[in-house]
Every structure is written in C-alpha cells, then in structure tokens.
Design an enzyme around this catalytic site. Structure first.
Site: not given
Length: 343
Positions: A37, A73
């Site tokens: 991200r 992540k």
C-alpha cells in the site's frame, strides 16, 4: 491492539527516504502474503498501525479462503500527495521484502498495481500479480463479491436472485467499476458514488445512478457495498444507515470490533470483509504461486459464497454477530496442523 505478529520491519528507504513498513502476522500455515500500500499519512505511525491491522486481517482472509498462507502487509507512508520517485520507492520496498528471505511475498493494494509489482520484481522474486504473472486481480475480486452478494440476499431475503434488488456501491475504482457493471447486468438497481468525480462517467456508462458519497452511504437500499478505503462503518455512521445489509470488498470496514454489535443491534446484516474481498488474493495466489487451472481458481472464487453462507448461518444458530462467527472459524483454520503422535 495486542502485539502478536511474527515480524515487523520499519526502515527508512535508502533511495526515497520514506518509511517502509512490512508486517508479517503469521506463517503458521505457510509463507505470509499481502499487498503493498502506498498512501499519504499525517504520521508514519498511522501507516504502521495500518500494516499491523491489515496483516492480521490477511491471516484470517487466507485461512477462510483455504489458502496455505499467513498474512502480511507492506505500507509506504507517503508524507504528502505531491510527486515522488515511484521507482525508488518500489525498489526500497523490494529490498525490505527480499531481506526477509521468502517469509513474505507482496502484491498490489491501494496505490499500487501490476506494473508496480513488475518494478518490485526487478529486485526480489517474492512478489505476485505482475503483468507477466496473474496480472490485474480486480475482476476476480469483483467475481468473489458477486458470489458473496448472492449469499447475502439469499440469507436476508430468501432468494439469491439479484434482479430487482437495490445496491449502493460506495467507491468506483478498479473493483467498484466491475461491480457496477456486473450488478446492472444482473438486473439490479445501482446507486454509485466516489470521492473522485471523474468516476461518474464510468458508473453512468454501466447504467448506475450517480450521487454524492454521503447520500450513497445513507441510501435506502437493500445492500450497501463499500468498495473504497476502510473505516466507513463507525459509531457515528451506523445509526444513519438505511440499508438491510452491508457487503463489499473494502478492507477493514469496521472502525472497531464493537461496531459489529451496533450493526447487529440495528438488524443490519454485515458480511465480514475478509470473506467478501478474497477473490483477488485467491486468483493471484492459486494461479500464480500454486499453478492451479482457471477452472480450479474459478471454483475457489465461487466458493466464497458458500463460505459466507456457512458463516451467516453459524452466526444465526449461535446468536453471535457474523464478525464473531468469522473470527472463530478463521482462528480454527489458521491453527497449524497438529503433529501426529509417535506410534
């Protein structure tokens, strides 16, 4: 949030100077997987919080999807919305991922796509969804959401038929645009919105009615479909909802676990996003890392509806929220296989 992650790495990118966060929540079932991200944060520690929360959710998502992986992540905390050297940032990410030695592989997420994965792949092999691999996962994510929506309307209204039902799609990005098209093609009535007004053309081209985000979120519809960033369901927003159910691909829709109880108390059926949004990761991992056939992958994605139906029924039978039922099942599935006793 209790700290139960296996690895958390925070490094200042040697090229970009930006904080690079990689969180590995679990490898009990296999190497961790999770997106990369790129997002603007007022404080880099907010990006760290996102990485910790999203990696834990990915462990549940992988387990509930039947994938032999744990959750991870990557978050790059961008300091502003200004221009930056994208290639330098992606190479910084690649170096951190490579240094973990295969414990974690990354893929696209908010702010990144398949072309970015190709750049990361120049410096590490621990990446998926490159254009030369499984490519864009958004059609598969949308297909999984459609399977979930059929399970939701079956549970809520007694029929899986989407024709004639009303949906408010909040977010018309890659996945949201596919959903608008698929829902209108199925005969549903669709209201759509996005903070990016340029998405109006796409929504209306597929037959949706355009509105502003607040009106979309509070519309009197059968199902609200959050398809952008998370945190849309809060103690402030839930009382204003006028839908019968909420089910969409946005991650981390609940701002806090207690919000699930607020939805339940209002009689609004909430489909856990870790289940609803799993189509993309199933497509990427099953096809690219495990080399399953297209028919096998499609069957896995269609199975999202069956998984969700089972969770919703378990919630009803035990008198708990769907969030609690999904958490219990994920916790059971994410446990490492027990060793066989010697004979």
């Amino acid at each position: 949030m209790p700290f139960n992650h296996q690895h958390v790495v925070v490094e200042r990118g040697t090229r970009s100077g930006f904080p690079i966060v990689v969180a590995v929540h679990s490898t009990a079932l296999g190497p961790a997987i999770g997106g990369c991200r790129l997002a603007v944060y007022g404080d880099w520690r907010d990006g760290l919080d996102d990485a910790l929360r999203l990696s834990a959710a990915m462990t549940s998502k992988a387990a509930l999807a039947g994938l032999p992986h744990g959750g991870g992540k990557t978050v790059v905390a961008l300091p502003s919305a200004g221009t930056f050297d994208r290639r330098a940032v992606l190479h910084d990410v690649a170096d951190v991922v490579e240094a973990l030695g295969g414990v974690y592989s990354t893929g696209p997420d908010v702010g990144t796509g398949p072309d970015d994965m190709a750049v990361i792949g120049e410096r590490t092999g621990h990446v998926f969804c490159r254009p030369s691999g499984s490519g864009d996962s958004s059609p598969a994510t949308a297909a999984g959401v459609m399977a979930a929506l059929r399970a939701v309307v079956q549970n809520r209204f007694g029929s899986a038929e989407l024709a004639g039902r009303s949906f408010a799609v909040l977010g018309v990005g890659r996945v949201g645009a596919h959903l608008v098209r698929l829902l209108t093609a199925a005969g549903a009535r669709v209201l759509a919105s996005d903070v990016d007004g340029s998405r109006r053309t796409v929504a209306e081209a597929h037959g949706a009615t355009w509105t502003d985000p607040l009106t979309c979120r509070t519309a009197e519809v059968d199902v609200l479909v959050p398809a952008a960033l998370g945190g849309v369901l809060t103690a402030t927003t839930v009382p204003a909802l006028r839908c019968a159910a909420v089910a969409g691909p946005a991650n981390n829709q609940l701002d806090a676990p207690a919000t699930a109880d607020l939805l339940h108390g209002r009689g609004i059926l909430w489909a856990p996003d870790v289940v609803v949004s799993a189509g993309g990761i199933i497509h990427a991992i099953a096809s690219e890392l495990h080399h399953e056939s297209p028919s096998q992958v499609a069957a896995r994605i269609t199975g999202i509806g069956d998984t969700l139906a089972g969770i919703l029924e378990a919630a009803r039978e035990t008198g708990v929220t769907p969030a609690a039922a999904a958490s219990r099942l994920a916790g059971f599935l994410a446990e490492p296989p027990a060793a066989l006793a010697p004979v």
